[in-house]
Design a protein around this motif. Structure first.
Motif, PDB file in Angstrom:
ATOM      1  N   PHE A 132       0.814  -1.049   0.003  1.00 42.41           N
ATOM      2  CA  PHE A 132      -0.041  -0.148  -0.082  1.00 42.41           C
ATOM      3  C   PHE A 132       0.794   1.148  -0.097  1.00 42.41           C
ATOM      4  O   PHE A 132       0.394   2.295  -0.564  1.00 42.41           O
ATOM      5  N   VAL A 133       2.102   1.287   0.698  1.00 39.30           N
ATOM      6  CA  VAL A 133       2.873   2.481   0.724  1.00 39.30           C
ATOM      7  C   VAL A 133       3.892   2.089  -0.060  1.00 39.30           C
ATOM      8  O   VAL A 133       4.922   3.119   0.125  1.00 39.30           O
ATOM      9  N   LYS A 134       4.427   1.428  -0.838  1.00 42.27           N
ATOM     10  CA  LYS A 134       5.594   1.266  -1.675  1.00 42.27           C
ATOM     11  C   LYS A 134       5.951   2.201  -2.379  1.00 42.27           C
ATOM     12  O   LYS A 134       7.354   2.703  -2.739  1.00 42.27           O
ATOM     13  N   ASN A 135       5.098   2.849  -2.760  1.00 43.09           N
ATOM     14  CA  ASN A 135       5.285   4.099  -3.695  1.00 43.09           C
ATOM     15  C   ASN A 135       5.738   5.395  -3.143  1.00 43.09           C
ATOM     16  O   ASN A 135       5.867   6.466  -3.655  1.00 43.09           O
ATOM     17  N   ASP A 136       5.400   5.304  -1.867  1.00 46.48           N
ATOM     18  CA  ASP A 136       5.697   6.560  -0.951  1.00 46.48           C
ATOM     19  C   ASP A 136       6.946   6.528  -0.152  1.00 46.48           C
ATOM     20  O   ASP A 136       7.205   7.422   0.506  1.00 46.48           O
ATOM     21  N   ILE A 137       7.706   5.288  -0.235  1.00 42.56           N
ATOM     22  CA  ILE A 137       8.899   5.103   0.505  1.00 42.56           C
ATOM     23  C   ILE A 137      10.257   4.640  -0.231  1.00 42.56           C
ATOM     24  O   ILE A 137       9.831   4.214  -1.406  1.00 42.56           O
ATOM     25  N   THR A 138      11.314   4.959   0.332  1.00 41.88           N
ATOM     26  CA  THR A 138      12.413   4.499  -0.344  1.00 41.88           C
ATOM     27  C   THR A 138      13.626   4.307   0.848  1.00 41.88           C
ATOM     28  O   THR A 138      13.313   4.668   1.805  1.00 41.88           O
ATOM     29  N   VAL A 139      14.586   3.854   0.516  1.00 40.43           N
ATOM     30  CA  VAL A 139      15.896   3.679   1.028  1.00 40.43           C
ATOM     31  C   VAL A 139      16.972   4.157   0.300  1.00 40.43           C
ATOM     32  O   VAL A 139      17.183   3.524  -0.704  1.00 40.43           O
ATOM     33  N   ALA A 140      17.508   5.132   0.809  1.00 42.32           N
ATOM     34  CA  ALA A 140      18.568   5.872  -0.131  1.00 42.32           C
ATOM     35  C   ALA A 140      19.885   4.973  -0.220  1.00 42.32           C
ATOM     36  O   ALA A 140      20.204   4.586   0.928  1.00 42.32           O
ATOM     37  N   GLN A 141      20.453   4.859  -1.351  1.00 39.20           N
ATOM     38  CA  GLN A 141      21.602   4.020  -1.186  1.00 39.20           C
ATOM     39  C   GLN A 141      22.882   4.719  -0.992  1.00 39.20           C
ATOM     40  O   GLN A 141      23.029   5.996  -1.177  1.00 39.20           O
ATOM     41  N   PRO A 142      23.546   4.339   0.117  1.00 40.76           N
ATOM     42  CA  PRO A 142      24.715   4.963   0.544  1.00 40.76           C
ATOM     43  C   PRO A 142      25.998   5.373  -0.625  1.00 40.76           C
ATOM     44  O   PRO A 142      26.020   4.628  -1.471  1.00 40.76           O
TER      45      PRO A 142
END
Length: 116
Positions: free
Chosen positions: A105-115
């Protein structure tokens, strides 16, 4: 004759109330004289078709609260912070912070920035 007068008085009052209520709901738009209508400041708004995603590894409390509201999970910000760091968004489900359905449901709202 008296009934006719009461009817006219009552209809005048009703018409006045309707007119006043419709006027009360209108607002006058304010414009900035320094801007051109129909244009936007590209520095302030994202490009069309793009959204700003919340990085779950370093998101602020207010951003995490937005997710909590969307998913209706009041303690979500604490759960996310407790289980940091995340390698990818799927770890939210792997670490049982949220369910796979909630992640979807929220996958398009979140991310994990690549180091870097």
């Amino acid at each position: 004759m008296m009934n006719h007068f009461r009817f006219l008085s009552l209809s005048t009052i009703v018409a006045s109330l309707i007119a006043m209520s419709s006027c009360a709901n209108t607002t006058t738009p304010t414009t900035d004289p320094n801007t051109n209508p129909g244009t936007s400041n590209p520095a302030l708004s994202p490009a069309p078709g793009t959204t700003i995603k919340i990085d779950i590894n370093d998101a602020s409390d207010s951003d995490l609260k937005k997710l909590a509201i969307k998913l209706n999970i009041p303690d979500l910000p604490e759960k996310i912070k407790k289980n940091r760091p995340y390698k990818d968004i799927n770890e939210l489900a792997v670490k049982q912070v949220i369910s796979p359905q909630q992640l979807d449901f929220v996958k398009n709202d979140i991310t994990v920035a690549q180091p870097n």
